[in-house]
Design a protein around this motif. Structure first.
Motif, PDB file in Angstrom:
ATOM      1  N   ARG A   9       0.831  -1.201   0.000  1.00  0.00           N
ATOM      2  CA  ARG A   9       0.000   0.000   0.000  1.00  0.00           C
ATOM      3  C   ARG A   9       0.868   1.253   0.000  1.00  0.00           C
ATOM      4  O   ARG A   9       1.805   1.372   0.782  1.00  0.00           O
ATOM      5  CB  ARG A   9      -0.911   0.014   1.212  1.00  0.00           C
ATOM      6  N   ALA A  10       0.510   2.173  -0.880  1.00  0.00           N
ATOM      7  CA  ALA A  10       1.110   3.499  -0.913  1.00  0.00           C
ATOM      8  C   ALA A  10      -0.011   4.518  -0.775  1.00  0.00           C
ATOM      9  O   ALA A  10      -1.015   4.437  -1.486  1.00  0.00           O
ATOM     10  CB  ALA A  10       1.869   3.724  -2.216  1.00  0.00           C
ATOM     11  N   THR A  11       0.142   5.455   0.150  1.00  0.00           N
ATOM     12  CA  THR A  11      -0.842   6.528   0.310  1.00  0.00           C
ATOM     13  C   THR A  11      -0.198   7.829  -0.132  1.00  0.00           C
ATOM     14  O   THR A  11       1.021   8.017  -0.014  1.00  0.00           O
ATOM     15  CB  THR A  11      -1.339   6.635   1.763  1.00  0.00           C
ATOM     16  N   PHE A  12      -1.033   8.740  -0.637  1.00  0.00           N
ATOM     17  CA  PHE A  12      -0.501   9.987  -1.190  1.00  0.00           C
ATOM     18  C   PHE A  12      -1.530  11.090  -1.064  1.00  0.00           C
ATOM     19  O   PHE A  12      -2.706  10.843  -0.756  1.00  0.00           O
ATOM     20  CB  PHE A  12      -0.084   9.797  -2.654  1.00  0.00           C
ATOM     21  N   GLU A  13      -1.057  12.323  -1.262  1.00  0.00           N
ATOM     22  CA  GLU A  13      -1.971  13.458  -1.253  1.00  0.00           C
ATOM     23  C   GLU A  13      -3.022  13.230  -2.332  1.00  0.00           C
ATOM     24  O   GLU A  13      -2.696  12.806  -3.444  1.00  0.00           O
ATOM     25  CB  GLU A  13      -1.217  14.758  -1.514  1.00  0.00           C
ATOM     26  N   PRO A  14      -4.294  13.480  -2.031  1.00  0.00           N
ATOM     27  CA  PRO A  14      -5.363  13.198  -3.001  1.00  0.00           C
ATOM     28  C   PRO A  14      -5.167  13.929  -4.333  1.00  0.00           C
ATOM     29  O   PRO A  14      -4.702  15.079  -4.365  1.00  0.00           O
ATOM     30  CB  PRO A  14      -6.616  13.708  -2.297  1.00  0.00           C
ATOM     31  N   VAL A  15      -5.495  13.218  -5.397  1.00  0.00           N
ATOM     32  CA  VAL A  15      -5.489  13.791  -6.743  1.00  0.00           C
ATOM     33  C   VAL A  15      -6.831  13.476  -7.386  1.00  0.00           C
ATOM     34  O   VAL A  15      -7.449  12.452  -7.099  1.00  0.00           O
ATOM     35  CB  VAL A  15      -4.341  13.239  -7.620  1.00  0.00           C
ATOM     36  N   THR A  16      -7.289  14.349  -8.257  1.00  0.00           N
ATOM     37  CA  THR A  16      -8.489  14.111  -9.048  1.00  0.00           C
ATOM     38  C   THR A  16      -8.068  14.074 -10.507  1.00  0.00           C
ATOM     39  O   THR A  16      -7.451  15.018 -11.007  1.00  0.00           O
ATOM     40  CB  THR A  16      -9.535  15.215  -8.800  1.00  0.00           C
ATOM     41  N   THR A  17      -8.379  12.965 -11.171  1.00  0.00           N
ATOM     42  CA  THR A  17      -7.862  12.737 -12.513  1.00  0.00           C
ATOM     43  C   THR A  17      -8.736  11.744 -13.270  1.00  0.00           C
ATOM     44  O   THR A  17      -9.556  11.044 -12.675  1.00  0.00           O
ATOM     45  CB  THR A  17      -6.411  12.204 -12.430  1.00  0.00           C
ATOM     46  N   THR A  18      -8.521  11.664 -14.583  1.00  0.00           N
ATOM     47  CA  THR A  18      -9.207  10.666 -15.404  1.00  0.00           C
ATOM     48  C   THR A  18      -8.328   9.452 -15.678  1.00  0.00           C
ATOM     49  O   THR A  18      -8.778   8.504 -16.323  1.00  0.00           O
ATOM     50  CB  THR A  18      -9.638  11.271 -16.751  1.00  0.00           C
ATOM     51  N   ALA A  19      -7.064   9.470 -15.199  1.00  0.00           N
ATOM     52  CA  ALA A  19      -6.181   8.324 -15.414  1.00  0.00           C
ATOM     53  C   ALA A  19      -5.117   8.267 -14.318  1.00  0.00           C
ATOM     54  O   ALA A  19      -4.612   9.294 -13.866  1.00  0.00           O
ATOM     55  CB  ALA A  19      -5.508   8.411 -16.783  1.00  0.00           C
ATOM     56  N   ILE A  20      -4.808   7.048 -13.925  1.00  0.00           N
ATOM     57  CA  ILE A  20      -3.778   6.804 -12.917  1.00  0.00           C
ATOM     58  C   ILE A  20      -2.963   5.614 -13.401  1.00  0.00           C
ATOM     59  O   ILE A  20      -3.489   4.717 -14.062  1.00  0.00           O
ATOM     60  CB  ILE A  20      -4.420   6.557 -11.531  1.00  0.00           C
ATOM     61  N   ARG A  21      -1.653   5.632 -13.109  1.00  0.00           N
ATOM     62  CA  ARG A  21      -0.839   4.511 -13.582  1.00  0.00           C
ATOM     63  C   ARG A  21       0.258   4.154 -12.600  1.00  0.00           C
ATOM     64  O   ARG A  21       0.642   4.952 -11.745  1.00  0.00           O
ATOM     65  CB  ARG A  21      -0.255   4.784 -14.960  1.00  0.00           C
ATOM     66  N   LEU A  22       0.758   2.935 -12.769  1.00  0.00           N
ATOM     67  CA  LEU A  22       1.925   2.468 -12.049  1.00  0.00           C
ATOM     68  C   LEU A  22       3.096   2.502 -13.012  1.00  0.00           C
ATOM     69  O   LEU A  22       3.025   1.952 -14.109  1.00  0.00           O
ATOM     70  CB  LEU A  22       1.735   1.030 -11.560  1.00  0.00           C
ATOM     71  N   ASP A  23       4.153   3.166 -12.623  1.00  0.00           N
ATOM     72  CA  ASP A  23       5.399   3.215 -13.378  1.00  0.00           C
ATOM     73  C   ASP A  23       6.350   2.260 -12.661  1.00  0.00           C
ATOM     74  O   ASP A  23       6.658   2.458 -11.483  1.00  0.00           O
ATOM     75  CB  ASP A  23       5.928   4.650 -13.389  1.00  0.00           C
ATOM     76  N   VAL A  24       6.817   1.226 -13.343  1.00  0.00           N
ATOM     77  CA  VAL A  24       7.532   0.124 -12.708  1.00  0.00           C
ATOM     78  C   VAL A  24       8.894  -0.084 -13.359  1.00  0.00           C
ATOM     79  O   VAL A  24       8.988  -0.191 -14.579  1.00  0.00           O
ATOM     80  CB  VAL A  24       6.708  -1.180 -12.822  1.00  0.00           C
ATOM     81  N   GLN A  25       9.931  -0.158 -12.526  1.00  0.00           N
ATOM     82  CA  GLN A  25      11.262  -0.528 -13.008  1.00  0.00           C
ATOM     83  C   GLN A  25      11.467  -2.001 -12.658  1.00  0.00           C
ATOM     84  O   GLN A  25      11.491  -2.375 -11.485  1.00  0.00           O
ATOM     85  CB  GLN A  25      12.363   0.316 -12.357  1.00  0.00           C
ATOM     86  N   LEU A  26      11.588  -2.839 -13.684  1.00  0.00           N
ATOM     87  CA  LEU A  26      11.790  -4.265 -13.463  1.00  0.00           C
ATOM     88  C   LEU A  26      13.211  -4.525 -12.969  1.00  0.00           C
ATOM     89  O   LEU A  26      14.142  -3.793 -13.317  1.00  0.00           O
ATOM     90  CB  LEU A  26      11.534  -5.041 -14.750  1.00  0.00           C
TER      91      LEU A  26
END
Length: 103
Positions: A71-88
């Motif tokens: 779990r990661a919590t963060f300051e609230p954002v309002t958006t039409t898209a959210i993503r995970l950026d992952v370094q393998l």
């Protein structure tokens, strides 16, 4: 089957939504001889107009633990898209068993 690269996955919504946390359950089959392991790192980004921005964490860091939700919590954002950026991890792939999000 990408290995050692930077990848991303996203949700897109028809209307803006508010988010303040995500939970990711990473697939890890290295103990069974597979090629998927926890990622080297990951972060959450949100779409602001046409620009992807990193969220501002309130949880301190992005956890990377096997066999549980991270779990990661963060300051609230309002958006039409959210993503995970992952370094393998070098030479390895990664997978997501489940990804949850909420306000």
């Amino acid at each position: 089957d990408h290995r050692g690269t930077r990848e991303w996955v996203q949700y897109t919504f028809p209307e803006p939504r508010k988010f303040s946390w995500v939970e990711v359950y990473w697939f890890d089959d290295i103990a069974r001889g597979g090629g998927c392991r926890l990622p080297a790192s990951w972060k959450v980004q949100w779409l602001d107009g046409d620009t992807w921005k990193d969220v501002r964490l309130t949880s301190g860091s992005y956890p990377r633990k096997a066999d549980q939700f991270n779990r990661a919590t963060f300051e609230p954002v309002t958006t039409t898209a959210i993503r995970l950026d992952v370094q393998l991890a070098p030479g390895l792939s990664a997978g997501i068993l489940e990804w949850k999000y909420g306000e």
